[in-house]
Design a protein around this motif. Structure first.
Motif, mmCIF file in Angstrom:
data_model
loop_
_atom_site.group_PDB
_atom_site.id
_atom_site.type_symbol
_atom_site.label_atom_id
_atom_site.label_comp_id
_atom_site.label_asym_id
_atom_site.label_seq_id
_atom_site.Cartn_x
_atom_site.Cartn_y
_atom_site.Cartn_z
ATOM 1 N N ASP A 278 -4.081 -4.932 10.092
ATOM 2 C CA ASP A 278 -4.735 -5.557 8.924
ATOM 3 C C ASP A 278 -5.564 -4.545 8.127
ATOM 4 O O ASP A 278 -6.650 -4.855 7.649
ATOM 5 C CB ASP A 278 -5.634 -6.726 9.345
ATOM 6 C CG ASP A 278 -4.854 -7.868 9.934
ATOM 7 O OD1 ASP A 278 -3.765 -8.169 9.410
ATOM 8 O OD2 ASP A 278 -5.316 -8.463 10.931
ATOM 9 N N TRP A 279 -5.046 -3.330 7.993
ATOM 10 C CA TRP A 279 -5.797 -2.268 7.340
ATOM 11 C C TRP A 279 -5.746 -2.349 5.826
ATOM 12 O O TRP A 279 -4.703 -2.565 5.221
ATOM 13 C CB TRP A 279 -5.249 -0.909 7.727
ATOM 14 C CG TRP A 279 -5.683 -0.420 9.069
ATOM 15 C CD1 TRP A 279 -6.613 -0.982 9.887
ATOM 16 C CD2 TRP A 279 -5.180 0.717 9.742
ATOM 17 N NE1 TRP A 279 -6.729 -0.237 11.019
ATOM 18 C CE2 TRP A 279 -5.863 0.803 10.973
ATOM 19 C CE3 TRP A 279 -4.233 1.675 9.438
ATOM 20 C CZ2 TRP A 279 -5.608 1.822 11.876
ATOM 21 C CZ3 TRP A 279 -4.001 2.686 10.348
ATOM 22 C CH2 TRP A 279 -4.686 2.742 11.556
ATOM 23 N N LYS A 280 -6.893 -2.112 5.233
ATOM 24 C CA LYS A 280 -7.052 -1.745 3.827
ATOM 25 C C LYS A 280 -7.720 -0.380 3.885
ATOM 26 O O LYS A 280 -8.772 -0.217 4.502
ATOM 27 C CB LYS A 280 -7.943 -2.733 3.072
ATOM 28 C CG LYS A 280 -7.426 -4.155 3.065
ATOM 29 C CD LYS A 280 -6.231 -4.294 2.157
ATOM 30 C CE LYS A 280 -5.844 -5.761 2.058
ATOM 31 N NZ LYS A 280 -4.499 -6.044 2.430
ATOM 32 N N ILE A 281 -7.088 0.593 3.247
ATOM 33 C CA ILE A 281 -7.553 1.964 3.350
ATOM 34 C C ILE A 281 -8.003 2.475 1.984
ATOM 35 O O ILE A 281 -7.314 2.292 0.986
ATOM 36 C CB ILE A 281 -6.430 2.879 3.900
ATOM 37 C CG1 ILE A 281 -6.016 2.407 5.279
ATOM 38 C CG2 ILE A 281 -6.878 4.341 3.924
ATOM 39 C CD1 ILE A 281 -4.767 3.060 5.815
ATOM 40 N N GLU A 282 -9.172 3.105 1.974
ATOM 41 C CA GLU A 282 -9.670 3.784 0.772
ATOM 42 C C GLU A 282 -9.389 5.269 0.971
ATOM 43 O O GLU A 282 -9.888 5.884 1.913
ATOM 44 C CB GLU A 282 -11.171 3.549 0.623
ATOM 45 C CG GLU A 282 -11.785 4.272 -0.547
ATOM 46 C CD GLU A 282 -13.279 4.049 -0.598
ATOM 47 O OE1 GLU A 282 -14.014 5.054 -0.611
ATOM 48 O OE2 GLU A 282 -13.707 2.878 -0.596
ATOM 49 N N LYS B 261 -11.278 0.262 5.433
ATOM 50 C CA LYS B 261 -12.255 -0.631 4.798
ATOM 51 C C LYS B 261 -12.148 -2.070 5.302
ATOM 52 O O LYS B 261 -13.078 -2.845 5.137
ATOM 53 C CB LYS B 261 -12.086 -0.609 3.280
ATOM 54 C CG LYS B 261 -12.257 0.778 2.667
ATOM 55 C CD LYS B 261 -13.596 1.382 2.956
ATOM 56 C CE LYS B 261 -14.601 0.957 1.934
ATOM 57 N NZ LYS B 261 -15.922 1.551 2.106
ATOM 58 N N GLU B 262 -10.993 -2.421 5.884
ATOM 59 C CA GLU B 262 -10.780 -3.754 6.460
ATOM 60 C C GLU B 262 -9.830 -3.621 7.628
ATOM 61 O O GLU B 262 -8.962 -2.756 7.638
ATOM 62 C CB GLU B 262 -10.148 -4.708 5.435
ATOM 63 C CG GLU B 262 -11.022 -5.110 4.289
ATOM 64 C CD GLU B 262 -10.344 -6.106 3.364
ATOM 65 O OE1 GLU B 262 -9.493 -6.890 3.826
ATOM 66 O OE2 GLU B 262 -10.660 -6.080 2.167
ATOM 67 N N MET C 181 0.834 -1.182 0.000
ATOM 68 C CA MET C 181 0.000 0.000 0.000
ATOM 69 C C MET C 181 0.876 1.242 0.000
ATOM 70 O O MET C 181 1.851 1.314 0.725
ATOM 71 C CB MET C 181 -0.894 0.026 1.231
ATOM 72 C CG MET C 181 -1.592 1.340 1.366
ATOM 73 S SD MET C 181 -2.337 1.737 2.957
ATOM 74 C CE MET C 181 -2.901 0.225 3.567
#
Length: 72
Positions: free
Chosen positions: A65-69, A12-13, A1
């Motif tokens: 465990d981040w997914k970022i928008e 987002k996650e 990322m």
């Protein structure tokens, strides 16, 4: 990322799902980086974390465990 500094993102996650996050490069003043996490985009409720290196910031993202928008 890819890290984006000074840009608001939405988680987002991962931990704090649905919260907002902003990464601040503050090496000039504190020698490190801030991660600001808020429940709403206005930043009224939340907290910040200070980390020494950009690798520490990447590790923090991985541990959560981040997914970022990104909201540009």
């Amino acid at each position: 990322m890819q890290l984006k500094y000074g840009i608001l993102g939405k988680i987002k996650e991962g931990n704090n799902l649905g919260w907002f996050v902003k990464f601040i490069d503050d090496r000039e003043h504190t020698g490190g980086f801030y991660i600001n996490e808020f429940e709403d985009p206005e930043g009224d409720e939340g907290f910040d974390t200070w980390l020494e290196t950009e690798n520490d910031v990447k590790g923090y993202i991985f541990e959560n465990d981040w997914k970022i928008e990104w909201i540009d």
